[in-house]
Design a protein around this motif. Structure first.
Motif, short mmCIF file in Angstrom:
data_model
loop_
_atom_site.label_atom_id
_atom_site.label_comp_id
_atom_site.label_asym_id
_atom_site.label_seq_id
_atom_site.Cartn_x
_atom_site.Cartn_y
_atom_site.Cartn_z
N VAL A 23 -46.96 124.46 -28.56
CA VAL A 23 -45.95 123.62 -29.20
C VAL A 23 -46.57 122.26 -29.50
CG1 VAL A 23 -43.69 122.56 -28.99
CG2 VAL A 23 -44.11 124.80 -27.98
N ALA A 24 -46.40 121.82 -30.73
CA ALA A 24 -46.98 120.55 -31.18
C ALA A 24 -45.88 119.55 -31.49
CB ALA A 24 -47.84 120.79 -32.42
N ASN A 76 -42.30 124.27 -34.61
CA ASN A 76 -43.57 123.54 -34.38
C ASN A 76 -44.47 124.30 -33.42
OD1 ASN A 76 -42.35 121.56 -35.94
ND2 ASN A 76 -43.02 119.87 -34.64
N THR A 77 -44.52 125.60 -33.57
CA THR A 77 -45.23 126.44 -32.61
C THR A 77 -46.22 127.36 -33.32
OG1 THR A 77 -43.32 126.41 -31.12
CG2 THR A 77 -44.96 128.14 -30.77
N VAL A 78 -47.38 127.49 -32.71
CA VAL A 78 -48.39 128.45 -33.17
C VAL A 78 -48.65 129.42 -32.02
CG1 VAL A 78 -50.30 126.90 -32.55
CG2 VAL A 78 -50.66 128.71 -34.23
N TYR A 79 -48.86 130.68 -32.37
CA TYR A 79 -49.04 131.74 -31.38
C TYR A 79 -50.41 132.40 -31.55
CZ TYR A 79 -43.94 131.34 -31.38
OH TYR A 79 -42.64 130.87 -31.33
N LEU A 80 -50.86 133.01 -30.47
CA LEU A 80 -52.05 133.85 -30.53
C LEU A 80 -51.76 135.12 -29.73
CD1 LEU A 80 -54.96 133.98 -31.65
CD2 LEU A 80 -55.73 133.22 -29.37
N GLN A 81 -51.58 136.21 -30.44
CA GLN A 81 -51.42 137.52 -29.81
C GLN A 81 -52.79 138.10 -29.58
OE1 GLN A 81 -48.55 139.25 -28.77
NE2 GLN A 81 -50.04 140.66 -27.88
N MET A 82 -53.10 138.38 -28.34
CA MET A 82 -54.42 138.89 -27.98
C MET A 82 -54.29 140.28 -27.40
SD MET A 82 -56.12 135.47 -26.31
CE MET A 82 -55.11 135.56 -24.84
#
Length: 114
Positions: A23-24, A76-82
């Motif tokens: 969250v930024a 305001n959120t960026v995700y990384l699905q790994m």
């Protein structure tokens, strides 16, 4: 001052999955290309993936097909699905602008081990 707060890390077995969030506290988030980076013990921080405000993505070769970056501009959120995690993915994961734009957050630890 922009704050970046990463979360979602943890301990996972090889082949497992995790979803990271960042969250930024950016007043207007959409114009920024955002990226995920990681730093393994004893190594330099490296770029992993990036996403433009419009949703175009790019990845470093060693995560292509396994990791997916996405964003929700309203949150305001960026995700990384790994997925298909490997022991060599063990690192502290950070988000930031791409190229690096803001002060680094605290990161979130990802440990891949059996």
């Amino acid at each position: 001052q922009v704050q970046l707060v990463e979360s979602g890390g943890g301990l996972v077995q090889p082949g497992g999955s995790l979803r990271l969030s960042c969250v930024a506290s950016i007043r207007i988030f959409r114009p920024y290309t955002m990226g995920w980076y990681r730093q393994a013990p004893g190594k330099q921080r490296e770029w992993v993936a990036a996403i433009t405000g419009g949703g175009s993505t790019s990845y470093v070769d060693f995560v292509k097909g396994r990791f997916t970056i996405s964003r929700d501009n309203a949150k305001n959120t960026v995700y990384l699905q790994m997925n298909s995690l490997k022991p060599e993915d063990t690192a502290v994961y950070y988000c930031n602008g791409h190229p690096m734009t803001f002060d680094w957050g605290q990161g979130t630890q990802v440990t891949v081990s059996s």
